[in-house]
Design a protein around this motif. Sequence first.
Motif, PDB file in Angstrom:
ATOM      1  N   PRO A 152       0.797  -1.227   0.000  1.00 22.15           N
ATOM      2  CA  PRO A 152       0.000   0.000   0.000  1.00 22.15           C
ATOM      3  C   PRO A 152       0.828   1.275   0.000  1.00 22.15           C
ATOM      4  CG  PRO A 152      -0.084  -1.062   2.139  1.00 22.15           C
ATOM      5  CD  PRO A 152       0.614  -2.000   1.222  1.00 22.15           C
ATOM      6  N   LEU A 153       2.091   1.217   0.424  1.00 19.87           N
ATOM      7  CA  LEU A 153       2.939   2.405   0.369  1.00 19.87           C
ATOM      8  C   LEU A 153       3.702   2.405  -0.952  1.00 19.87           C
ATOM      9  CD1 LEU A 153       4.407   2.755   3.972  1.00 19.87           C
ATOM     10  CD2 LEU A 153       2.640   4.120   2.880  1.00 19.87           C
ATOM     11  N   GLU A 154       3.413   3.362  -1.782  1.00 20.87           N
ATOM     12  CA  GLU A 154       4.057   3.441  -3.081  1.00 20.87           C
ATOM     13  C   GLU A 154       4.872   4.726  -3.190  1.00 20.87           C
ATOM     14  OE1 GLU A 154       4.363   1.318  -5.364  1.00 20.87           O
ATOM     15  OE2 GLU A 154       2.894  -0.210  -4.824  1.00 20.87           O
ATOM     16  N   LEU A 155       5.934   4.672  -3.978  1.00 20.31           N
ATOM     17  CA  LEU A 155       6.841   5.791  -4.180  1.00 20.31           C
ATOM     18  C   LEU A 155       6.901   6.104  -5.677  1.00 20.31           C
ATOM     19  CD1 LEU A 155       9.615   4.444  -1.819  1.00 20.31           C
ATOM     20  CD2 LEU A 155       8.140   6.386  -1.323  1.00 20.31           C
ATOM     21  N   PRO A 156       5.932   6.839  -6.202  1.00 17.69           N
ATOM     22  CA  PRO A 156       5.849   7.032  -7.651  1.00 17.69           C
ATOM     23  C   PRO A 156       6.987   7.856  -8.248  1.00 17.69           C
ATOM     24  CG  PRO A 156       4.228   8.393  -6.511  1.00 17.69           C
ATOM     25  CD  PRO A 156       4.808   7.469  -5.491  1.00 17.69           C
ATOM     26  N   ASP A 157       7.676   8.640  -7.425  1.00 15.03           N
ATOM     27  CA  ASP A 157       8.783   9.455  -7.934  1.00 15.03           C
ATOM     28  C   ASP A 157      10.118   8.715  -7.886  1.00 15.03           C
ATOM     29  OD1 ASP A 157       7.032  11.589  -8.353  1.00 15.03           O
ATOM     30  OD2 ASP A 157       7.219  12.230  -6.267  1.00 15.03           O
ATOM     31  N   TYR A 176      13.908   0.545  -4.504  1.00 17.69           N
ATOM     32  CA  TYR A 176      13.560   1.812  -5.130  1.00 17.69           C
ATOM     33  C   TYR A 176      14.817   2.677  -5.216  1.00 17.69           C
ATOM     34  CZ  TYR A 176       8.577   0.795  -4.341  1.00 17.69           C
ATOM     35  OH  TYR A 176       7.330   0.233  -4.340  1.00 17.69           O
ATOM     36  N   THR A 177      14.916   3.470  -6.283  1.00 17.91           N
ATOM     37  CA  THR A 177      16.069   4.354  -6.455  1.00 17.91           C
ATOM     38  C   THR A 177      15.595   5.789  -6.647  1.00 17.91           C
ATOM     39  OG1 THR A 177      17.390   2.603  -7.460  1.00 17.91           O
ATOM     40  CG2 THR A 177      18.100   4.871  -7.846  1.00 17.91           C
ATOM     41  N   PHE A 178      16.207   6.698  -5.893  1.00 14.92           N
ATOM     42  CA  PHE A 178      15.892   8.125  -5.995  1.00 14.92           C
ATOM     43  C   PHE A 178      17.180   8.877  -6.319  1.00 14.92           C
ATOM     44  CE2 PHE A 178      14.980  12.345  -4.039  1.00 14.92           C
ATOM     45  CZ  PHE A 178      13.890  12.675  -4.835  1.00 14.92           C
ATOM     46  N   THR A 179      17.150   9.659  -7.382  1.00 16.40           N
ATOM     47  CA  THR A 179      18.317  10.429  -7.791  1.00 16.40           C
ATOM     48  C   THR A 179      18.212  11.841  -7.231  1.00 16.40           C
ATOM     49  OG1 THR A 179      18.526   9.128  -9.817  1.00 16.40           O
ATOM     50  CG2 THR A 179      19.665  11.251  -9.749  1.00 16.40           C
ATOM     51  N   LEU A 180      19.209  12.215  -6.461  1.00 18.96           N
ATOM     52  CA  LEU A 180      19.211  13.515  -5.783  1.00 18.96           C
ATOM     53  C   LEU A 180      20.144  14.464  -6.523  1.00 18.96           C
ATOM     54  CD1 LEU A 180      17.938  14.744  -3.179  1.00 18.96           C
ATOM     55  CD2 LEU A 180      20.069  14.202  -2.010  1.00 18.96           C
ATOM     56  N   ALA A 181      19.585  15.575  -7.013  1.00 17.63           N
ATOM     57  CA  ALA A 181      20.377  16.561  -7.745  1.00 17.63           C
ATOM     58  C   ALA A 181      20.540  17.858  -6.977  1.00 17.63           C
ATOM     59  CB  ALA A 181      19.734  16.850  -9.102  1.00 17.63           C
ATOM     60  N   ALA A 182      19.824  18.006  -5.869  1.00 17.68           N
ATOM     61  CA  ALA A 182      19.884  19.216  -5.044  1.00 17.68           C
ATOM     62  C   ALA A 182      20.087  18.785  -3.596  1.00 17.68           C
ATOM     63  CB  ALA A 182      18.603  20.029  -5.204  1.00 17.68           C
ATOM     64  N   PRO A 183      20.487  19.715  -2.712  1.00 15.33           N
ATOM     65  CA  PRO A 183      20.711  19.327  -1.311  1.00 15.33           C
ATOM     66  C   PRO A 183      19.484  18.738  -0.637  1.00 15.33           C
ATOM     67  CG  PRO A 183      21.711  21.454  -1.755  1.00 15.33           C
ATOM     68  CD  PRO A 183      20.896  21.111  -2.973  1.00 15.33           C
ATOM     69  N   GLU A 184      18.291  19.138  -1.103  1.00 21.80           N
ATOM     70  CA  GLU A 184      17.080  18.589  -0.532  1.00 21.80           C
ATOM     71  C   GLU A 184      16.005  18.532  -1.621  1.00 21.80           C
ATOM     72  OE1 GLU A 184      18.407  21.576   1.262  1.00 21.80           O
ATOM     73  OE2 GLU A 184      17.754  22.518  -0.578  1.00 21.80           O
ATOM     74  N   MET A 191       4.427  13.679   1.635  1.00 22.74           N
ATOM     75  CA  MET A 191       5.702  13.945   0.981  1.00 22.74           C
ATOM     76  C   MET A 191       6.856  13.484   1.867  1.00 22.74           C
ATOM     77  SD  MET A 191       4.724  15.275  -1.862  1.00 22.74           S
ATOM     78  CE  MET A 191       6.196  15.990  -2.585  1.00 22.74           C
ATOM     79  N   LEU A 192       7.798  12.774   1.262  1.00 26.69           N
ATOM     80  CA  LEU A 192       9.071  12.476   1.900  1.00 26.69           C
ATOM     81  C   LEU A 192      10.059  13.565   1.496  1.00 26.69           C
ATOM     82  CD1 LEU A 192       9.730   8.662   1.320  1.00 26.69           C
ATOM     83  CD2 LEU A 192       9.180   9.770   3.475  1.00 26.69           C
ATOM     84  N   THR A 193      10.863  14.020   2.438  1.00 26.32           N
ATOM     85  CA  THR A 193      11.952  14.932   2.107  1.00 26.32           C
ATOM     86  C   THR A 193      13.267  14.194   2.295  1.00 26.32           C
ATOM     87  OG1 THR A 193      10.714  16.892   2.780  1.00 26.32           O
ATOM     88  CG2 THR A 193      13.089  17.111   2.656  1.00 26.32           C
ATOM     89  N   VAL A 194      14.071  14.177   1.250  1.00 29.50           N
ATOM     90  CA  VAL A 194      15.395  13.560   1.293  1.00 29.50           C
ATOM     91  C   VAL A 194      16.419  14.688   1.203  1.00 29.50           C
ATOM     92  CG1 VAL A 194      16.946  11.907   0.205  1.00 29.50           C
ATOM     93  CG2 VAL A 194      14.468  11.526   0.132  1.00 29.50           C
TER      94      VAL A 194
END
Length: 613
Positions: free
Chosen positions: A252-257, A265-273, A316-319
Amino acid sequence: MNSEDPGWVERADPRHKIAVVFVHGIFGSTRGTWTGAHGESFFRLLKNDARLGPQVDSYAFGFSSNIMTGGSLDIREAANKLQSYLLPSGVFDYPVIVFVGHSMGGLVIMRYLANNMDKAPELAEKVPLIVLFSAPMEGAQVAQLADLVARNPALSNLRPVDSNDVLKQLSDDWSSLAAKPHVSCAYETADVSGVRIVQWGSATRVCAGRPVAIDNADHISLVKPDRATHPAYMFLSGQLIEHVLPLQMGVPLELPDFQRDKDVYTFTLAAPEENARLMNTGRARMKYWIAEKSSRTLLVSPGASPQPINGHSTEMLTVALRVDADENAYAFTLKSDLPSEQRVRVLVPDLSRLRMGHQRNAIKVTTGLAQYLGDPANAEKIAALQRDPGQLNVQLATVAHAALGEPIKRLPSAEQWLLTADLLAAANLTHVASAALAHSAGIDAFYQPAAKELRSKLLAQGRAELLLRSGAVDGWYERSIGGHPDKPRMAGQPNPSSPIPAIPAWLDTEAYRQSSLQLVRSMEQVASLRQDAASLEVATVKMPFDAAMGVILRAERERFPHLPAAQWRHFGSPAAKAERRHPSLPELEPRDKAKKMEKPEPRTSPGNSPLSR
């Protein structure tokens, strides 16, 4: 007569995900209603069910319902008692709650939900299903006969609906609910002593979908299954599998971004946050948290403290990465109180781009501080705050925090202040950073090591500044005693052991230097900030030793232009030199010596941490 208290019949440790709450009917008992002559019961069948057992815990609720004596509860009273037991019993700790009612117990459940579901949205999210076995929504004809001989006020509640205001009101209240659970109904097919206790129409009035007949079952045996294939148990287990397990068994918890590769899951970070969507695709409300992460430099909201997310909703998650992040890959695990777990990789393919983001944030902060100090509208407030330098630090920390703006706003407040202090420390604004870090008190346990590490860094910076100022004053004093107070240090003379402060390489750009030096000029206009301005200028320009000594000494002398020569000579004493170079307290304030000459220590405030003047 029911003498059994409500309580858990089957409860795993750790608890399972679904609480099934059983409520008996009139003349029934807490556990006995649901148990057959040979000891088999809904409770044991659920526990031993291969599909449901690992998901379900069973709670039995009961109330007084006596045939020939007083003290019985009617529907309203039993519903109020049910409400009073659920919270302290821990039923609300479960993400999903299913109610099962027999006879009047079904009406008790409906009365409780009608009273509370619209007032408590989280209850509506937790209760996807109620299962009713012959709940007499239109009353029971037998109640008229029994009322003649039995002393039970609940019997009047079960009279036919046409002459029953209690059932009319319940029907109206139930129909008006904004959100209702799915209602599944089963009904009896046999008589008790020649009487059908609850007629088909009464038992099926509020059902969703087709009601199910339990063959060869009268009103009492209807809820006493003796085997796993008994029609009553097959009905209940089927409803749980159809309407509840899909909420649990999926993800039920999905991470569409995020990009997904099997279970990672992979998240590409291009900014400090950066922010990313977290979606609860199920109906049930749940909690989520970060179970583990790979580095102190990585911040992910909400941290280790569980946060709620409603069914069919998005948060929203903040990384974020701190300024000293120097790796290309990080990792964390997202968990919930449902059996779902996501492993997440955070990739930073271009560290130089990340550092450019940190640099932009640093320019925002220094520009914001310079504008604040240079704004004539703030002059009166700044003048007043000079009497309490600690409070001036707090105000400047607040300005810096506001300058960072929206990118950090989705982080919890304490984590926002940690990032603010982190950036201020990198810019060598040690005392303002210390005030900002003081605001992070109560930070999530996940990030306490990062806060502790930053505190140690600020203490080291403060001691370095202290030794630098001491070296400048001692050098001036030695030259003045020799008759050459303005004679520069000769090339080749040994430097003090303290290093000259300098901004990190990622900040060493023309754009940042211009912004930082503008802040230096603004700080120099505020007497109590001149020492900080000197340290900031030295760090920004990366001065050679002699030039740095000159800037620091100028700030020291400007701060005390009328200080008697006798007091300046005090700095030359062996004891004073030793105290300056080897502070007796590990958290000695870099400006304690100046404060002691100037005035008593100000009252403790959030800015008066060990490094805030």
